[in-house]
Scaffold this active site. Structure first.
Site, PDB file in Angstrom:
ATOM      1  N   GLY A  13       0.847  -1.186   0.000  1.00 51.85           N
ATOM      2  CA  GLY A  13       0.000   0.000   0.000  1.00 51.85           C
ATOM      3  C   GLY A  13       0.882   1.235   0.000  1.00 51.85           C
ATOM      4  O   GLY A  13       1.993   1.213  -0.516  1.00 51.85           O
ATOM      5  N   CYS A  14       0.397   2.293   0.602  1.00 54.31           N
ATOM      6  CA  CYS A  14       1.140   3.548   0.639  1.00 54.31           C
ATOM      7  C   CYS A  14       2.526   3.341   1.252  1.00 54.31           C
ATOM      8  O   CYS A  14       2.646   2.841   2.368  1.00 54.31           O
ATOM      9  CB  CYS A  14       0.356   4.575   1.465  1.00 54.31           C
ATOM     10  SG  CYS A  14       1.228   6.122   1.681  1.00 54.31           S
TER      11      CYS A  14
END
Length: 174
Positions: A13-14
């Site tokens: 993810g981020c």
């Protein structure tokens, strides 16, 4: 005697949220935010976030395997993500936020596959583990403002983490 450093690359993810969990251990030389897995050379953040470049947001970790093993890195990695979500992570949706382990060699591939099987059979998750295990490709370093974001932009980092739902998920499952 010269130390032989190794590299591990994870998409979770981020990348802002993936640096700190690895950055605090002896034997970890660096954790760099970047991009991997796409078809565009030298992508920018703007290219990647459209989802059109095919890249994942990743962290590339340089570590000393005599001090911190790849298996330990995998253990930390699984505890940062929702391995059952194929569409992104928490509030971050889209192909650039998918999870993946990018292996550098057959040893890493085998270790990643074993750790994934162990997690799948643990009963921790009701849904299947969808995190992919892929061969490493060219790593592109993200823009400077993304590096060590949790240190340079502490308030924004903490606010982003809080609204993402990542910490609640981690607390519930781990």
């Amino acid at each position: 005697m010269e130390r032989k450093l190794h590299t591990a690359t994870f998409a979770g993810g981020c990348f802002w949220c993936m640096v700190k969990p690895f950055d605090q251990w002896d034997g970890i030389e660096s954790v760099i935010s970047g991009y991997m897995g796409g078809h565009l050379e030298n992508p920018t953040y703007e290219d990647v976030k459209t989802g059109e470049s095919g890249h994942y947001e990743v962290v590339q970790i340089t570590y000393d395997p005599k001090v911190f093993s790849y298996e330990q890195l995998l253990e930390i990695y699984w505890q940062q993500i929702d391995p059952t979500d194929a569409e992104g992570q928490f509030q971050d949706r889209g192909s650039s936020y998918r999870t993946a382990i990018f292996y550098q060699d057959n040893e890493q591939k085998t270790a990643a596959e074993l750790s994934k099987e162990k997690l799948a059979s643990s009963g921790k998750f009701q849904k299947p583990i969808v995190t992919e295990i892929l061969p490493a490709q060219t790593f592109y370093i993200a823009e400077d403002y993304h590096q060590d974001f949790y240190k340079k932009n502490k308030a924004e980092y903490l606010a982003d983490r809080e609204k993402s739902g990542r910490d609640e998920f981690i607390k519930k499952h781990w």
